[in-house]
Design an enzyme around this catalytic site. Sequence first.
Site, PDB file in Angstrom:
ATOM      1  N   LYS A  52       0.838  -1.202   0.000  1.00 43.29           N
ATOM      2  CA  LYS A  52       0.000   0.000   0.000  1.00 43.29           C
ATOM      3  C   LYS A  52       0.880   1.261   0.000  1.00 43.29           C
ATOM      4  O   LYS A  52       0.622   2.223  -0.726  1.00 43.29           O
ATOM      5  CB  LYS A  52      -0.943  -0.010   1.219  1.00 43.29           C
ATOM      6  N   GLN A  96      -4.625  -1.727   9.756  1.00 41.44           N
ATOM      7  CA  GLN A  96      -4.510  -3.047   9.146  1.00 41.44           C
ATOM      8  C   GLN A  96      -5.036  -4.126  10.094  1.00 41.44           C
ATOM      9  O   GLN A  96      -4.693  -4.148  11.276  1.00 41.44           O
ATOM     10  CB  GLN A  96      -3.038  -3.314   8.769  1.00 41.44           C
ATOM     11  N   ASP A 119     -11.011   2.339   3.912  1.00 46.30           N
ATOM     12  CA  ASP A 119     -11.228   0.889   3.812  1.00 46.30           C
ATOM     13  C   ASP A 119     -12.712   0.559   3.665  1.00 46.30           C
ATOM     14  O   ASP A 119     -13.069  -0.569   3.307  1.00 46.30           O
ATOM     15  CB  ASP A 119     -10.736   0.198   5.100  1.00 46.30           C
TER      16      ASP A 119
HETATM   17  N1  GUN Z   1      -6.576  -7.169   6.258  1.00 46.35           N
HETATM   18  C1  GUN Z   1      -6.817  -7.888   5.130  1.00 46.35           C
HETATM   19  N2  GUN Z   1      -7.328  -7.088   4.170  1.00 46.35           N
HETATM   20  C2  GUN Z   1      -7.413  -5.855   4.711  1.00 46.35           C
HETATM   21  C3  GUN Z   1      -7.858  -4.612   4.195  1.00 46.35           C
HETATM   22  O1  GUN Z   1      -8.314  -4.476   3.049  1.00 46.35           O
HETATM   23  N3  GUN Z   1      -7.798  -3.557   5.061  1.00 46.35           N
HETATM   24  C4  GUN Z   1      -7.324  -3.680   6.311  1.00 46.35           C
HETATM   25  N4  GUN Z   1      -7.310  -2.604   7.087  1.00 46.35           N
HETATM   26  N5  GUN Z   1      -6.902  -4.828   6.820  1.00 46.35           N
HETATM   27  C5  GUN Z   1      -6.943  -5.908   6.010  1.00 46.35           C
END
Ligand code: GUN
Length: 293
Positions: A52, A96, A119
């Site tokens: 990211k 996350q 998100d």
């Molecule tokens: N863990 C697995 N996929 C994601 C996601 O798209 N966002 C976040 N914050 N955590 C994750």
Amino acid sequence: MQLIDGKKIASEIKSEIALEVEQLKQQGKKAPHLAAVLVGHDGASETYVAGKVRACEEVGFKSTLIRYEEDVDEATLLNTVSDLNNNDDIDGFIVQLPLPRHISEAKIIEAIDPRKDVDGFHPVNIGRLVLGMPAFVSATPAGIMELLRRYKIETSGKNCVVVGRSNIVGKPISILLSQKAYPGDATVTLCHSRTKNLGEVLRSADIIVAALGKPEFVRADMVKEGAVVIDVGITRVKSDQTKSGWKLLGDVKFDEVAPKCSFITPVPGGVGLMTIVSLLRNTLKASRKEIYT
Ligand code: GUN
């Protein structure tokens, strides 16, 4: 059979976003700024967050990574969320997941300002999505919708079977595919671990979204000739055929299913690559205040 090339589409979208960032900068505006909070050292989370941050650099966004050790307490994390909510320089942020067991994920997510929830995990964004209001849509379902759009795949009136009822993929994609829009207007069946005769239900599908997290679960005998198959699974398994010693498997047994499909997403190179660009797009929307005007 046409392969849905997530790598190509993700790369095109990144170029489009980079161009828009360039234009913002030329207008004297600041670059969109995404922050990520990472707790602990889970291997998959480290990889996702690094991806990211790298993607932000590629399109000219600012990014900030905030790290905590595994033993951070909930109050500290809630304080960080509150700081990020109040920091005008941050357009959007993510925490996350998964978080350590002593921290309530629901509490942390609810503390995020929905206007910065890129998100799309906050109940307000999920509620807005269900009501058909402008909302931040979580990255994987948004990525799937974009692939359907860019490949001009017909969804109206189609039987769509979603396998997996997770909050992040199964539930939102089933809402999106049944909404009155394109892509959408599909007749959606949401299947899960208690579904009876899953093979039979799948064989009735014009469009299958496999998001159950069981490698190679969907086999050729479960798929109708000419179906569209979207594979959301990414399970890392040991392999003696790769240099790294690992390979990624989808929820679909690709080699036997692909010849029956009109369209199929590969793993890797399909849906997975779209998730990061969806997050970038949401961050751009947050910086422009497109969702909450
Ligand atoms: N863990 C697995 N996929 C994601 C996601 O798209 N966002 C976040 N914050 N955590 C994750």
